[in-house]
Design an enzyme around this catalytic site. Structure first.
Site, PDB file in Angstrom:
ATOM      1  N   SER A   1       0.765  -0.968   0.087  1.00 18.83           N
ATOM      2  CA  SER A   1       0.085  -0.015  -0.112  1.00 18.83           C
ATOM      3  C   SER A   1       0.925   1.398   0.055  1.00 18.83           C
ATOM      4  O   SER A   1       0.571   2.253  -0.792  1.00 18.83           O
ATOM      5  CB  SER A   1      -0.893  -0.125   1.285  1.00 18.83           C
ATOM      6  OG  SER A   1      -0.155  -0.088   2.475  1.00 18.83           O
ATOM      7  N   GLU A   2       1.968   1.407   0.850  1.00 13.53           N
ATOM      8  CA  GLU A   2       3.005   2.372   0.786  1.00 13.53           C
ATOM      9  C   GLU A   2       4.457   1.763   0.902  1.00 13.53           C
ATOM     10  O   GLU A   2       4.631   0.797   1.545  1.00 13.53           O
ATOM     11  CB  GLU A   2       2.657   3.235   1.738  1.00 13.53           C
ATOM     12  CG  GLU A   2       1.431   4.111   1.561  1.00 13.53           C
ATOM     13  CD  GLU A   2       0.285   4.153   2.477  1.00 13.53           C
ATOM     14  OE1 GLU A   2      -0.958   4.293   1.798  1.00 13.53           O
ATOM     15  OE2 GLU A   2       0.628   3.353   3.389  1.00 13.53           O
ATOM     16  N   THR A   3       5.453   2.545   0.110  1.00 12.47           N
ATOM     17  CA  THR A   3       6.704   2.426   0.259  1.00 12.47           C
ATOM     18  C   THR A   3       7.150   3.652   0.674  1.00 12.47           C
ATOM     19  O   THR A   3       7.047   4.673   0.031  1.00 12.47           O
ATOM     20  CB  THR A   3       7.291   1.817  -1.307  1.00 12.47           C
ATOM     21  OG1 THR A   3       6.835   0.473  -1.394  1.00 12.47           O
ATOM     22  CG2 THR A   3       8.946   1.809  -1.045  1.00 12.47           C
TER      23      THR A   3
ATOM     24  N   ARG B   1      -9.198  10.141   1.280  1.00 11.89           N
ATOM     25  CA  ARG B   1      -8.398   8.841   1.013  1.00 11.89           C
ATOM     26  C   ARG B   1      -9.307   7.458   0.985  1.00 11.89           C
ATOM     27  O   ARG B   1      -8.984   6.578   0.115  1.00 11.89           O
ATOM     28  CB  ARG B   1      -7.255   8.771   2.242  1.00 11.89           C
ATOM     29  CG  ARG B   1      -6.366   7.523   2.040  1.00 11.89           C
ATOM     30  CD  ARG B   1      -5.332   7.582   0.976  1.00 11.89           C
ATOM     31  NE  ARG B   1      -4.523   6.434   0.947  1.00 11.89           N
ATOM     32  CZ  ARG B   1      -4.221   5.690  -0.083  1.00 11.89           C
ATOM     33  NH1 ARG B   1      -4.506   5.971  -1.184  1.00 11.89           N
ATOM     34  NH2 ARG B   1      -3.281   4.851   0.138  1.00 11.89           N
TER      35      ARG B   1
ATOM     36  N   HIS C   1       1.290   4.592   8.516  1.00 11.72           N
ATOM     37  CA  HIS C   1       1.967   3.544   8.993  1.00 11.72           C
ATOM     38  C   HIS C   1       3.648   3.738   8.047  1.00 11.72           C
ATOM     39  O   HIS C   1       4.353   3.201   8.790  1.00 11.72           O
ATOM     40  CB  HIS C   1       1.273   2.228   8.374  1.00 11.72           C
ATOM     41  CG  HIS C   1       1.739   1.488   7.094  1.00 11.72           C
ATOM     42  ND1 HIS C   1       1.156   2.076   5.987  1.00 11.72           N
ATOM     43  CD2 HIS C   1       2.759   0.740   6.788  1.00 11.72           C
ATOM     44  CE1 HIS C   1       1.579   1.254   4.945  1.00 11.72           C
ATOM     45  NE2 HIS C   1       2.626   0.457   5.313  1.00 11.72           N
TER      46      HIS C   1
END
Length: 283
Positions: free
Chosen positions: A44-46, A183, A75
């Site tokens: 979902s995120e890096t 979001r 996160h």
């Protein structure tokens, strides 16, 4: 080649919580290269920790989903802060993080980190019918003790209060994004200081743990009068069970005059993997 770490955030054991890749020595990577790396991981995120541009910051991170860069996220902030603290790049205790949204205080401990949210914002109140239908739920599933609507503390989210048994039954329709401000759409059941939530992204998919949504949740709970009153309140957020990655997020909400004036979210972090990844071509 660049070194990377994979972490599970908001959990005390591996293969739970929300996955995060942290890619090091990224200051010379272009936006396109960072985006390609994030797409390769597919999480979902890096996060890419880079030197700060604000002298008041101890470090800066850039945060990419597989499709775009985010100005702020929970996160990745929690995981990156903990990782840098565990490596001695940051001292344990208080530090200042820079993102595209600005500066935010983090507190790093041996096994966890806590992130302070942005300025609390309460958005529009909404008719619960359309977002409930977008989750395959009925008006009878909606909790009548609070009104649906938008809140944020870094990123905005749409909140839908539902009865406890309805959270697990939520099944997003393909048109969900048409009924979301911000979001994502958060279905929440709040009982005795514990929030059971599911967060469905406007762009599709479900998060196992969403720090920025937990921050926004604190703002929404205060505005709807669901917290005991003025003071500092702890809210335990349970998320991710329905996708097989149970997560626990600890939210702190300071309320004054019935309004959230400050929110923070924290959680534990578990290292899962290390490795090296190739640098994509820049064009």
């Amino acid at each position: 080649m660049r070194n990377y770490d994979v972490l599970d955030v908001f959990t005390d054991r591996p293969f739970a919580g929300n996955q995060l890749a942290v890619v090091h020595d990224a200051e010379d990577l272009t936006d396109r290269q960072m985006q390609a790396v994030a797409q390769e991981f597919g999480y979902s995120e890096t996060a890419f920790p880079v030197p700060p541009t604000d002298p008041a910051a101890d470090y800066r991170i850039r945060i990419f989903t597989p499709v775009t860069e985010l100005p702020f996220a929970g996160h990745p902030s929690i995981g990156t802060a903990w990782l840098l603290g565990s490596r001695g790049v940051l001292p344990l205790g208080r530090a200042t993080q820079q993102t595209a949204r600005g500066l935010h205080r983090v507190v790093v401990d041996a096994d966890r980190a806590t992130l302070e949210g942005d300025t609390p914002v309460v958005g529009d109140y909404l008719d619960a019918g359309p977002p409930a239908a977008a989750l395959g739920l009925y008006l009878s599933d909606v909790d009548p003790h609070a009104e649906a609507g938008v809140a944020g503390a870094g990123l905005d989210f749409t909140f839908l209060p539902v009865r406890a048994d309805a959270v697990a039954r939520a099944a997003p329709r393909v048109d969900l994004g048409e009924h979301v401000v911000g979001r994502g759409l958060v279905a929440v059941s709040f009982v005795a200081g514990v929030a059971h939530v599911r967060m469905f992204r406007a762009t599709g998919g479900e998060d196992p743990a969403t720090g920025s949504a937990a921050l926004a949740l604190g703002v929404w709970l205060a505005d709807r009068g669901l917290l005991p009153g003025d003071g500092r309140h702890a809210v335990v957020v349970r998320q991710g069970e329905e996708v097989g990655r149970p997560s626990t997020l600890d939210c702190l909400v300071t309320v004054l005059g019935g309004v959230a004036t400050h929110v923070a979210v924290g959680g534990r972090v578990v290292p899962v993997a290390q490795g090296r990844i190739r640098v994509p071509e820049s064009s």
